[in-house]
Design an enzyme around this catalytic site. Structure first.
Site, PDB file in Angstrom:
ATOM      1  N   ARG A  46      62.892  35.007  45.729  1.00  0.00           N
ATOM      2  CA  ARG A  46      62.193  34.757  45.044  1.00  0.00           C
ATOM      3  C   ARG A  46      61.485  32.691  45.063  1.00  0.00           C
ATOM      4  NH1 ARG A  46      65.848  33.430  41.039  1.00  0.00           N
ATOM      5  NH2 ARG A  46      66.697  35.901  40.941  1.00  0.00           N
ATOM      6  N   TYR A  98      38.940  36.012  28.422  1.00  0.00           N
ATOM      7  CA  TYR A  98      39.162  37.356  29.511  1.00  0.00           C
ATOM      8  C   TYR A  98      40.420  37.787  27.961  1.00  0.00           C
ATOM      9  CZ  TYR A  98      41.832  39.694  32.014  1.00  0.00           C
ATOM     10  OH  TYR A  98      42.570  41.232  33.376  1.00  0.00           O
ATOM     11  N   ASP A 170      40.847  28.012  33.482  1.00  0.00           N
ATOM     12  CA  ASP A 170      40.613  29.765  34.533  1.00  0.00           C
ATOM     13  C   ASP A 170      39.199  29.746  34.959  1.00  0.00           C
ATOM     14  OD1 ASP A 170      40.172  32.245  34.950  1.00  0.00           O
ATOM     15  OD2 ASP A 170      41.167  32.892  33.331  1.00  0.00           O
ATOM     16  N   LYS A 195      40.650  38.942  42.041  1.00  0.00           N
ATOM     17  CA  LYS A 195      39.246  38.894  42.029  1.00  0.00           C
ATOM     18  C   LYS A 195      38.952  38.116  43.224  1.00  0.00           C
ATOM     19  CE  LYS A 195      40.519  40.257  38.166  1.00  0.00           C
ATOM     20  NZ  LYS A 195      40.253  39.213  36.881  1.00  0.00           N
TER      21      LYS A 195
HETATM   22  C1  LIG Z   1      41.116  39.193  35.704  1.00  0.00           C
HETATM   23  C2  LIG Z   1      40.690  37.875  34.932  1.00  0.00           C
HETATM   24  C3  LIG Z   1      42.868  37.277  34.639  1.00  0.00           C
HETATM   25  C4  LIG Z   1      43.694  38.450  35.064  1.00  0.00           C
HETATM   26  O1  LIG Z   1      44.407  37.873  36.338  1.00  0.00           O
HETATM   27  P1  LIG Z   1      44.741  39.678  36.293  1.00  0.00           P
HETATM   28  O2  LIG Z   1      45.716  39.160  38.125  1.00  0.00           O
HETATM   29  O3  LIG Z   1      44.212  40.719  36.263  1.00  0.00           O
HETATM   30  O4  LIG Z   1      46.596  39.297  35.624  1.00  0.00           O
HETATM   31  C5  LIG Z   1      42.506  35.381  34.159  1.00  0.00           C
HETATM   32  N1  LIG Z   1      41.107  35.360  34.188  1.00  0.00           N
HETATM   33  C6  LIG Z   1      40.048  36.056  34.182  1.00  0.00           C
HETATM   34  C7  LIG Z   1      39.067  35.432  33.836  1.00  0.00           C
HETATM   35  C8  LIG Z   1      39.875  37.261  35.178  1.00  0.00           C
HETATM   36  O5  LIG Z   1      39.196  38.124  35.434  1.00  0.00           O
END
Ligand SMILES: *Cc1c(COP(=O)(O)O)cnc(C)c1O
Length: 381
Positions: A46, A98, A170, A195
């Site tokens: 962990r 998001y 983000d 992504k």
């Molecule tokens: C998908 C996404 C998230 C969340 O990420 P996860 O890996 O699905 O938890 C946060 N911000 C944006 C802009 C996203 O597209």
């Protein structure tokens, strides 16, 4: 080192015991120690795992950051940042966010006494009205999801710093290939690694990158204490994905441009949201802080009709109707009922997210095939 070279080499060393050029998957939960107080840097997985460590170094290098931490999802990473706050603290964030972040902020953290201001940050000056002594953090998403709004990161940093607030960005939509917020003065970058970094729609993961050692230590403490860490198999898949990030992004960008222009000239299409258009409201800022404009875009139909939008989404053959983005395959999404369903309709409409809005994650297929697919689906709409 330039970006493509970093994507392949940065942070990643051949395995010291065998010379394996690809980082092995250290599928272990614990490590044998020489004595109770002595180990080789690994005690329990962990806290640390060699596959994850290499990935963290690689992602940090891509963001021009000193420290990287990976989490079991993007939301796990965002959650770790919010755990730095205390009841009574306030956060400035944007009104086009998001859906999962909005849900985490309003349903989990407002409940424990943290206040969020969801405001229009496309003009950073708006933040001034909401800052007070309790404001601790700016949470910025740019380009935004799904309306592709652009926020001036350097301008937000300037305002935040005069009030001693930290700035987290983000950077999921841009990926480190297009935009590096730490270079613009941000304290922290968050990625949904799920992504573009993973890039193959086969992993859920998040990451945080910073140059601030204290901030990194605090976040590493939270990661280990709260336990939202990714496994070694997923870490391996992302290490593999990153090696082609620059190649994929080049094609995402060129395909995104072709699809955006095709839609904009189509008689059945209403508005197209894509920061590469010269008349996008913050095009100049996008040009200043991004290297290109990416493969994410959204659009409405000229007849702003939910049923027509539904028919289009059911008629595409190459585009797959699915949540998520940033993989090699093209996806089509209906924010109002899918990714952003957790935002109340009233809130959505107020912020310009209409029922017929369609979002595309343009993949790396041949552009001609993507355009032909959209053309036949638009005919049926
Ligand atoms: C998908 C996404 C998230 C969340 O990420 P996860 O890996 O699905 O938890 C946060 N911000 C944006 C802009 C996203 O597209």
């Amino acid at each position: 080192m330039k970006f493509g070279t970093k994507a392949i080499h940065a942070g990643v060393e051949p395995d010291p015991t065998t010379g394996a050029i690809m980082t092995p998957i250290f599928q272990t939960s614990t490590y044998v120690q020489e004595s109770p107080a002595k180990h080789k840097g690994y005690a329990y997985a962990r806290g640390a795992n060699p596959t994850r460590n290499q990935l963290q170094k690689s992602i940090a290098a891509l963001e021009n950051g000193k420290f990287g931490l990976c989490f079991s999802s993007g939301m796990g990473a965002t959650d770790a940042v919010l755990r730095l706050l205390n009841p009574g603290d306030e956060v400035i964030t944007s009104n086009d966010l998001y859906g999962g972040s909005y849900r985490l902020f309003t349903k989990v953290y407002e409940r424990v006494g943290i206040k969020f201001h969801f405001i229009d940050l496309t003009d950073a000056v708006n933040a001034e009205k909401y800052i007070n002594a309790k404001t601790k953090l700016f949470w910025i998403e740019t380009p935004s999801n799904p309306l592709m709004r652009i926020i001036d990161i350097a301008a937000c940093v300037k305002i935040a710093k005069t009030h001693r607030c930290q700035v987290a960005v983000d950077n999921t939509f841009a990926s480190p290939y297009l935009q590096n917020p730490l270079d613009l003065g941000a304290d922290l970058v968050m990625h949904s690694v799920t992504k573009y970094l993973g890039g193959h729609s086969d992993v859920i993961m998040g990451a945080l990158i910073t140059n601030d050692e204290k901030l990194h230590q605090d976040l590493a403490f939270i990661a280990n204490s709260c336990g939202a860490v990714p496994g070694p198999q997923d870490s391996f898949l992302v290490l593999r994905g990153i090696k082609t990030l620059h190649l994929r992004m080049e094609r995402h960008c060129s395909n995104g441009k072709k699809v955006a222009e095709f839609l904009r000239n189509h008689p059945k299409v209403g508005k197209v949201y894509w920061p590469g258009f010269a008349d996008h409201p913050n095009h100049a800022i996008a040009k200043k802080q991004m290297r290109d404009f990416g493969g994410m875009l959204s659009f409405t139909l000229k007849d702003d009709d939910l049923n027509k939008a539904k028919r289009l989404m059911e008629s595409v053959q190459l585009f797959s109707l699915a949540e998520s983005l940033g993989g090699v395959e093209s996806l089509i999404n209906h924010p109002a009922s899918m990714t952003h369903a957790s935002i109340p309709k009233e809130e959505r409409m107020k912020n310009g997210l209409s029922d017929s809005l369609i979002r595309l994650s343009v993949g790396v297929e041949d552009a001609e095939d993507l355009l032909a697919d959209l053309e036949q689906a638009l005919q049926k709409a």
